[in-house]
Design an enzyme around this catalytic site. Structure first.
Site, mmCIF file in Angstrom:
data_model
loop_
_atom_site.group_PDB
_atom_site.id
_atom_site.type_symbol
_atom_site.label_atom_id
_atom_site.label_comp_id
_atom_site.label_asym_id
_atom_site.label_seq_id
_atom_site.Cartn_x
_atom_site.Cartn_y
_atom_site.Cartn_z
ATOM 1 N N GLU A 39 34.322 20.368 34.818
ATOM 2 C CA GLU A 39 33.082 21.130 34.630
ATOM 3 C C GLU A 39 33.175 22.223 33.569
ATOM 4 O OE1 GLU A 39 31.477 23.813 37.317
ATOM 5 O OE2 GLU A 39 33.211 25.112 37.183
ATOM 6 N N HIS A 68 29.023 24.647 37.021
ATOM 7 C CA HIS A 68 28.680 24.547 35.595
ATOM 8 C C HIS A 68 28.255 23.138 35.190
ATOM 9 C CE1 HIS A 68 29.819 28.618 34.635
ATOM 10 N NE2 HIS A 68 31.025 28.453 35.151
ATOM 11 N N HIS A 177 40.372 28.892 39.373
ATOM 12 C CA HIS A 177 41.275 28.767 38.218
ATOM 13 C C HIS A 177 42.662 29.376 38.429
ATOM 14 C CE1 HIS A 177 38.023 27.899 34.923
ATOM 15 N NE2 HIS A 177 37.717 27.343 36.087
#
Length: 264
Positions: A39, A68, A177
């Site tokens: 994404e 996203h 992340h």
């Protein structure tokens, strides 16, 4: 069955890391199926058909998305015709694309599910209720099921792991992340990891150029984030699944750094 799940691929730096590492990872671990979160692949926001094809050509068999998904408008031109890519299944009914799919590769089959959390993210349908509905249907035909839960809150991800324990093979978190250190096989046989991490610049902030992110935090003024072009790091996990039961036998985190990694 061995499944390699790769964390959020961020921009050109992340795509470079995939190109450099994937051949070696395939040689070392011999995964039957490779899944990645895509994404953030197009300049940090969304994905294009060209980039998706690049990933498939490199040996990635399935792509998951997240909040996203719609940031690059080109996705509307191909998402309905790409069965190897899934977006969060708990988007409202009628949303383009698939929330679940079945990936077939190297003589193996893996049901792939994408869900998105609601804590600190835009309003969306209940992922727990949607998970129940989806898994009830998929489990009639498939024992091996992977769930990418794209969520912000650690507690919501852990809750989903316990909620699906014994019903799916792997619940892996994406979105934040940062690779977590809680890889575990839960009591009923579901492998779990709060966040797989990311593939992108380790010199930025979550893959984005530092200056703009720092300016946002210190001034609260609008800024435009750019993908950081610094040296990359690569985060993933490898899961071994008993095909006869769908239960996970092993989960292993993978962490590589540009210029410092050695693949035996």
């Amino acid at each position: 069955m061995k499944v390699l799940f790769i964390g959020d691929i961020v921009g050109n730096t992340g795509r470079k890391a995939i190109k450099e590492t994937l051949p070696h990872l395939k040689s070392k671990y011999n995964p039957h199926i490779i899944i990645a979160n895509g994404e953030n692949a197009a300049a940090g926001r969304g994905i294009t058909e060209k980039i998706a094809k690049e990933f498939f050509d490199q040996g990635i068999h399935g792509l998951t998305m997240g909040n996203h998904t719609w940031d690059n408008k080109e996705i509307f031109d191909f998402i309905d015709n790409e069965p190897r890519m899934v977006r969060p299944a708990n988007f409202p009914p009628g949303t383009p694309g698939l929330g679940t799919t079945v990936i077939k590769a190297n003589g193996k089959e893996l049901a792939l599910v994408n869900l998105m959390g609601r804590t600190f993210l835009p309003a969306i349908d209940d992922p727990f209720r949607e998970a129940d509905h989806i898994i009830d249907q998929l489990s009639k035909k498939h024992k091996c099921i992977l769930v990418d839960f794209h969520a912000e809150a650690t507690s919501e991800k852990i809750a989903m792991g316990w909620h699906l324990d014994g019903r799916v093979s792997l619940v892996v978190g994406t979105h934040t992340h940062v690779q977590s250190n809680d890889d575990v096989i839960l009591p009923q046989g579901t492998a779990y990891l709060t966040d797989a991490g990311m593939v992108g610049s380790r010199e930025g902030i979550l893959g984005m150029e530092r200056t703009a992110v720092l300016r946002k935090f210190t001034t609260q003024l609008p800024v435009r984030f750019q993908v950081c072009e610094g040296k990359w790091h690569f985060h993933a996990c490898l899961v071994e699944i008993d095909e006869s039961t769908g239960k996970a036998k092993k989960i292993q985190k993978i962490r590589l750094l540009e210029d410092e990694w050695i693949m035996d």
